[in-house]
Design a protein around this motif. Structure first.
Motif, mmCIF file in Angstrom:
data_model
loop_
_atom_site.group_PDB
_atom_site.id
_atom_site.type_symbol
_atom_site.label_atom_id
_atom_site.label_comp_id
_atom_site.label_asym_id
_atom_site.label_seq_id
_atom_site.Cartn_x
_atom_site.Cartn_y
_atom_site.Cartn_z
ATOM 1 N N UNK B 197 -21.798 13.438 -29.943
ATOM 2 C CA UNK B 197 -21.177 14.440 -30.380
ATOM 3 C C UNK B 197 -19.796 15.222 -30.248
ATOM 4 N N UNK B 198 -20.099 14.114 -28.704
ATOM 5 C CA UNK B 198 -18.183 14.924 -28.823
ATOM 6 C C UNK B 198 -17.013 13.972 -29.273
ATOM 7 N N UNK B 202 -13.847 12.542 -31.806
ATOM 8 C CA UNK B 202 -12.316 12.746 -31.717
ATOM 9 C C UNK B 202 -12.404 11.238 -32.365
ATOM 10 N N UNK B 203 -13.105 10.693 -32.085
ATOM 11 C CA UNK B 203 -13.240 9.200 -32.724
ATOM 12 C C UNK B 203 -12.339 8.866 -34.301
#
Lengths: 390, 222
Positions: B197-198, B202-203
């Motif tokens: 989920x985080x 970011x990617x």
């Protein structure tokens, strides 16, 4: 001691067994049987509070198989709900199909050819044989007669399932009835096979009863256990063999006389004590009556179509209105309540599940008995979780 | 077996001024129903159960129905909506009015003693949001116990006087009422926190920018 004095139970994610402190009676034990206990016939949980071995409180917990069958029925066409009804009580898909088809036929005023009515009676009685045979096997398995009775019952069940498979293409998910008749016709060979099964079934029942009905251990385990008074049974809406074992003469095949049942001579077995043994015996006697109906129906089945040629199956729409329609399923009164607004889907699609409503009295039956007896009592009520949870 | 009108008249004779009305059913089965007001529902139900001519001792089926807000053409139709749910007739460019929706609880009664039925009872809530309480009939018929719990669970009708009103099919922490017509299941229904989920947002910062429209038309390089 009233039940309300015991500390309130909340469904907790804690350990399976924990103690409940009660000042007057010392430690009561709260046992959560299920949802994966083999005696609960599926994913069903009983939260029982025990004083020693005696049950002082018991709450059934279910919903593990809930998929909101009724919402699915409201979002699909009338025909698309037919295969879903197979999955309600998956032992009795033929009677579920019939109950639903009958409700839609009553909603739209659709007539059914006579051959189809006979075929429906034959299939419903075969289903009743199948269900009661399985129930007797499971009940004895639950009460400790490990293996043999259940295997005997399943051997007979396979013969009926073979008949269903050759007629509908599926052993359990038959999806056979349609609005205005049946999906396919039965061949003379199939009717002959059904007749020979009906003729031979009495011998199986004799063998089964010789082994079990007079068995001392079975009688000790079941007689006087889980007594259901007739007044409570009526008030709690209990139907089917459980109701009749309490001595209430209420069989929808006689009361409503749907289909062609008024043409057949059969008796309605009634129990005298309302205990587990009576529920077992009522089912055995019902099977013998079912054999009589089967033989009579197989002799008298007329020729002709099994489907009303003018019936509209696909793209079916009913005129605005509502109907509640019920039949005598093997487990009790299975009913469908449909509201049509004239569209392709029912506005409201409701299943009256006999298994769920028969569970209302589970706590009343178990109070005062030992925890081992709850297994037998639950087995005698005969639930299928696919129908309880829907 | 008495008709719904006869039962209504007898109820009114016994309980003068009680809110009872007959709701017609246009279907071929013609199972007309009795609409009971919430104030007298338990008394009327007890009378139906105990009256020697009716003896409706068996409450077979209890269920809910969700009726959404409806547009009613003001001049063509009377104020009450068609209870069987027929769509309102269009009456030209008359001013349309919103008939507020309500939840309905339907009881199907039979008599095991006299072997007749069904008598259909209906109770209605004030609206679909904050006046959703109707009296429970579990004290009259025990078979309502689980079925009223189911209506509470799936429709959100609160039953005053029910001994054990909890969710029955959905789990206790569940918030909504799935059988309502305007229910929509949340998008993140089975979401649970995972590292992804985080990590995935970011990617995304490292992805190449989306190609321009002209470049996209040429298709992938051979």
């Amino acid at each position: 001691m009233s039940v309300s004095e015991i500390a309130p139970l909340t469904p907790s994610a804690g350990p399976t067994v924990r103690s409940v402190r009660d000042e007057l009676h010392g430690d009561l034990l709260e046992v959560s049987m299920g949802p994966h206990h083999p005696s609960t016939h599926g994913v069903f949980r009983m939260v029982a509070t025990l004083d020693g071995e005696t049950v002082t409180r018991l709450k059934p917990v279910f919903g593990y198989l809930h998929r909101n069958h009724e919402k699915i029925g409201e979002n699909t066409s009338y025909l698309s709900s037919m295969p879903y009804t197979d999955r309600l009580d998956y032992l009795c898909s033929m009677t579920n199909n019939w109950a639903y088809a009958l409700a839609v036929e009553r909603l739209s005023g659709q007539a059914v050819p006579e051959r189809a009515e006979y075929l429906r009676v034959i299939l419903a009685e075969l289903t009743r044989l199948l269900n009661h045979t399985c129930l007797a096997g499971f009940l004895l398995q639950d009460s400790g007669a490990s293996g043999t009775p259940l295997m005997y019952a399943f051997r007979e069940r396979e013969k009926i399932l073979d008949l269903f498979e050759s007629l509908s293409g599926s052993r359990m998910m038959c999806n056979f009835q349609r609005f205005g008749g049946c999906r396919t016709d039965a061949t003379p060979a199939w009717l002959g096979a059904a007749a020979s099964l009906a003729d031979g079934y009495g011998r199986f029942l004799d063998e089964f009863e010789a082994l079990l009905t007079g068995n001392e251990i079975l009688m000790a385990r079941t007689q006087g256990v889980g007594r259901l008074p007739a007044a409570l049974a009526v008030s709690a809406g209990v139907t089917g063999p459980v109701l009749r074992a309490s001595g209430v003469d209420y069989d929808l095949r006689k009361v409503d006389g749907y289909g062609v049942y008024p043409r057949f001579a059969f008796r309605v077995p009634l129990g005298a004590h309302g205990d587990v043994y009576d529920r077992y015996m009522v089912r055995v006697l019902e099977m013998r009556e079912s054999i009589r109906i089967l033989q009579e129906a197989l002799r008298g089945i007329p020729g002709g179509p099994v489907m009303d040629p003018k019936a509209k199956i696909r793209g079916f729409r009913a005129k605005p209105g509502e109907v509640y329609s019920r039949i005598e399923g093997p487990k009790g009164e299975i009913g469908f309540y449909l509201i049509s607004e004239g569209g392709p889907n029912p506005y409201r699609y409701r299943v009256r599940p006999p298994s769920l409503i028969n569970l209302t009295i589970l706590e009343d039956l178990c109070l005062g008995h030992t925890i081992a007896d709850t297994v037998v009592i639950l087995g005698s009520i005969d639930i299928v979780l696919g129908e309880v949870d829907r | 077996m008495e008709t719904a009108e006869q039962i209504r008249d007898r109820l009114l004779a016994r309980f003068p001024g009680a809110p009872v009305a007959v709701v017609a059913n246009p279907g071929p089965g013609a199972q007309h129903s009795l609409l009971l007001g919430a104030s007298h529902a338990a008394d009327l139900a007890r009378f139906l159960r105990d009256d020697p001519g009716l003896r409706l001792d068996f409450c077979s089926n209890v269920t809910g129905v969700d009726w959404l807000d409806r547009e009613i053409a003001e001049a063509a139709k009377p104020a009450a909506p068609d209870p069987a749910g027929a769509p309102a007739m269009e009456a030209g460019p008359k001013a349309a009015r919103i008939q507020p929706g309500y939840l309905e609880v339907v009881y199907h009664l039979y008599s095991m003693a006299l072997k007749h039925g069904p008598v259909v009872l209906r109770l209605r809530t004030g609206n679909r949001s904050d006046q959703v309480t109707v009296p429970s009939l579990t004290p009259v018929w025990r078979s309502c116990e689980f079925q009223e719990r189911e209506v509470f669970d799936l429709f959100g009708v609160t039953f005053a006087g029910h001994p054990d009103l909890r969710r029955i099919l959905m789990w206790d922490e569940f918030k909504d009422h799935p059988m309502r017509k305007d229910y929509s299941e949340p998008d993140d229904y089975e979401w649970e926190p995972t590292p992804h989920g985080e990590v995935l947002p970011k990617a995304r910062r490292h992805y190449p920018a989306a190609p321009a429209a002209t470049a996209a038309k040429e298709g992938p390089a051979p």
